[in-house]
Design an enzyme around this catalytic site. Structure first.
Site: not given
Length: 168
Positions: A79, A81, A107, A110
Protein backbone atom coordinates in the site's frame (compact mmCIF):
# COMPACT_ATOMS: atom_id res chain seq x y z
CA UNK A 1 -6.41 31.25 -9.97
CA UNK A 2 -5.84 31.42 -6.22
CA UNK A 3 -2.86 29.98 -4.46
CA UNK A 4 -3.64 26.52 -3.00
CA UNK A 5 -3.71 25.98 0.75
CA UNK A 6 -1.01 23.69 2.19
CA UNK A 7 -3.54 20.85 2.41
CA UNK A 8 -4.58 21.36 -1.23
CA UNK A 9 -0.94 21.52 -2.33
CA UNK A 10 0.12 18.32 -0.56
CA UNK A 11 -3.06 16.48 -1.61
CA UNK A 12 -2.38 17.29 -5.26
CA UNK A 13 1.15 15.89 -4.89
CA UNK A 14 -0.39 12.81 -3.23
CA UNK A 15 -2.71 12.29 -6.22
CA UNK A 16 0.26 12.68 -8.57
CA UNK A 17 2.23 10.06 -6.60
CA UNK A 18 -0.80 7.77 -6.90
CA UNK A 19 -0.56 7.97 -10.69
CA UNK A 20 2.66 5.89 -10.38
CA UNK A 21 0.68 2.98 -8.88
CA UNK A 22 1.11 -0.26 -10.77
CA UNK A 23 -2.22 -1.88 -9.81
CA UNK A 24 -4.96 -0.58 -12.10
CA UNK A 25 -7.67 -1.29 -9.50
CA UNK A 26 -6.70 1.65 -7.32
CA UNK A 27 -4.21 4.41 -7.99
CA UNK A 28 -3.32 5.26 -4.40
CA UNK A 29 -0.67 7.67 -3.20
CA UNK A 30 0.68 8.93 0.11
CA UNK A 31 2.85 11.89 1.07
CA UNK A 32 4.41 12.30 4.52
CA UNK A 33 4.94 15.94 5.49
CA UNK A 34 6.62 17.60 8.46
CA UNK A 35 6.91 21.34 8.98
CA UNK A 36 5.42 21.93 5.50
CA UNK A 37 8.18 19.87 3.88
CA UNK A 38 7.74 16.56 2.04
CA UNK A 39 9.86 13.89 3.70
CA UNK A 40 8.58 10.73 1.97
CA UNK A 41 6.16 9.60 -0.72
CA UNK A 42 4.64 6.27 -1.64
CA UNK A 43 2.26 4.64 -4.09
CA UNK A 44 0.74 1.19 -4.47
CA UNK A 45 3.31 -1.03 -6.11
CA UNK A 46 5.02 -4.38 -5.76
CA UNK A 47 8.16 -4.77 -3.66
CA UNK A 48 11.38 -3.75 -5.41
CA UNK A 49 12.45 -6.31 -7.99
CA UNK A 50 9.12 -8.18 -8.10
CA UNK A 51 6.63 -8.11 -10.94
CA UNK A 52 3.84 -5.53 -10.79
CA UNK A 53 0.15 -6.06 -11.56
CA UNK A 54 0.58 -4.20 -14.84
CA UNK A 55 3.29 -6.77 -15.76
CA UNK A 56 2.00 -10.03 -14.26
CA UNK A 57 -1.70 -9.46 -13.62
CA UNK A 58 -3.45 -9.27 -10.28
CA UNK A 59 -2.81 -11.59 -7.34
CA UNK A 60 -6.32 -11.97 -5.96
CA UNK A 61 -7.13 -13.47 -2.57
CA UNK A 62 -10.60 -13.95 -1.11
CA UNK A 63 -11.47 -11.60 1.73
CA UNK A 64 -14.24 -12.76 4.07
CA UNK A 65 -16.09 -9.85 5.66
CA UNK A 66 -17.85 -9.71 9.04
CA UNK A 67 -21.25 -10.16 7.36
CA UNK A 68 -20.01 -13.38 5.66
CA UNK A 69 -19.72 -11.86 2.19
CA UNK A 70 -16.59 -12.60 0.17
CA UNK A 71 -14.77 -10.24 -2.15
CA UNK A 72 -11.57 -10.41 -4.16
CA UNK A 73 -8.62 -8.32 -2.98
CA UNK A 74 -5.40 -7.84 -4.93
CA UNK A 75 -2.44 -8.49 -2.61
CA UNK A 76 0.46 -8.16 -5.07
CA UNK A 77 1.20 -4.56 -4.13
CA UNK A 78 2.39 -2.80 -0.99
CA UNK A 79 0.00 0.00 0.00
CA UNK A 80 1.00 3.63 -0.60
CA UNK A 81 1.16 4.44 3.12
CA UNK A 82 3.38 1.40 3.76
CA UNK A 83 5.70 2.37 0.91
CA UNK A 84 5.99 5.94 2.25
CA UNK A 85 6.88 4.64 5.74
CA UNK A 86 9.39 2.20 4.20
CA UNK A 87 10.96 4.97 2.09
CA UNK A 88 11.45 7.13 5.19
CA UNK A 89 12.97 4.20 7.08
CA UNK A 90 15.27 3.26 4.19
CA UNK A 91 16.76 6.74 4.13
CA UNK A 92 16.78 7.23 7.91
CA UNK A 93 14.15 9.97 7.98
CA UNK A 94 12.20 10.28 11.22
CA UNK A 95 8.46 10.72 10.64
CA UNK A 96 7.27 11.06 14.22
CA UNK A 97 4.92 14.02 14.56
CA UNK A 98 4.26 14.18 10.81
CA UNK A 99 1.12 14.44 8.72
CA UNK A 100 0.30 11.92 6.00
CA UNK A 101 -1.81 12.85 2.98
CA UNK A 102 -3.38 9.85 1.25
CA UNK A 103 -5.82 9.29 -1.58
CA UNK A 104 -8.27 7.45 0.67
CA UNK A 105 -8.83 6.50 4.29
CA UNK A 106 -5.98 4.09 5.09
CA UNK A 107 -6.82 0.42 5.58
CA UNK A 108 -6.78 -0.97 9.11
CA UNK A 109 -3.24 -2.41 8.78
CA UNK A 110 -1.86 0.87 7.40
CA UNK A 111 -3.65 2.79 10.16
CA UNK A 112 -1.90 0.75 12.84
CA UNK A 113 1.45 1.24 11.10
CA UNK A 114 0.87 5.01 10.93
CA UNK A 115 0.04 5.09 14.64
CA UNK A 116 3.20 3.15 15.54
CA UNK A 117 5.31 5.37 13.26
CA UNK A 118 4.21 8.40 15.29
CA UNK A 119 2.05 10.09 12.64
CA UNK A 120 -0.12 12.74 14.33
CA UNK A 121 -2.47 13.76 11.50
CA UNK A 122 -3.98 11.97 8.50
CA UNK A 123 -5.70 13.78 5.63
CA UNK A 124 -7.54 11.52 3.17
CA UNK A 125 -8.87 12.70 -0.18
CA UNK A 126 -11.77 10.20 -0.15
CA UNK A 127 -13.21 7.61 2.23
CA UNK A 128 -12.63 3.84 2.07
CA UNK A 129 -15.55 1.39 2.16
CA UNK A 130 -13.86 -0.62 4.94
CA UNK A 131 -12.59 2.31 6.98
CA UNK A 132 -14.61 1.96 10.19
CA UNK A 133 -11.84 0.20 12.15
CA UNK A 134 -9.32 2.78 10.93
CA UNK A 135 -11.46 5.66 12.15
CA UNK A 136 -11.94 3.94 15.52
CA UNK A 137 -8.21 3.35 16.15
CA UNK A 138 -7.26 6.84 14.97
CA UNK A 139 -9.71 8.26 17.50
CA UNK A 140 -8.42 5.98 20.27
CA UNK A 141 -4.81 6.91 19.45
CA UNK A 142 -5.53 10.64 19.31
CA UNK A 143 -4.71 10.93 15.60
CA UNK A 144 -6.30 13.95 13.92
CA UNK A 145 -8.17 12.57 10.91
CA UNK A 146 -10.00 14.41 8.15
CA UNK A 147 -11.56 13.44 4.85
CA UNK A 148 -11.55 16.07 2.10
CA UNK A 149 -14.36 14.52 0.03
CA UNK A 150 -16.71 12.08 1.82
CA UNK A 151 -17.26 10.05 -1.36
CA UNK A 152 -16.18 6.43 -1.03
CA UNK A 153 -13.29 5.45 -3.30
CA UNK A 154 -14.50 3.27 -6.14
CA UNK A 155 -12.24 0.43 -7.23
CA UNK A 156 -11.80 -0.31 -10.89
CA UNK A 157 -13.66 -3.54 -11.66
CA UNK A 158 -11.48 -4.27 -14.67
CA UNK A 159 -9.15 -7.20 -14.12
CA UNK A 160 -6.10 -7.25 -16.35
CA UNK A 161 -5.10 -10.56 -17.83
CA UNK A 162 -1.61 -11.98 -17.53
CA UNK A 163 0.67 -10.94 -20.37
CA UNK A 164 1.54 -13.84 -22.68
CA UNK A 165 5.21 -13.92 -21.66
CA UNK A 166 4.32 -14.33 -17.96
CA UNK A 167 1.64 -17.04 -18.24
CA UNK A 168 2.58 -20.40 -16.75
Amino acid sequence: MSRPTWDEYFMEICRTAGNRSTCDRGKTGAVIVKDKRIIATGYAGSPVGLLHCDEAGHEFKDTIHADGSVSKHCVRTVHAEQNAIAQAAKFGTAIEGSTVYCTMTPCYVCAKMLINAGIKKVVADKDYHAGDDTKRVFKEAGITFQIVDNKVTEYVEKVSALPEEVKV
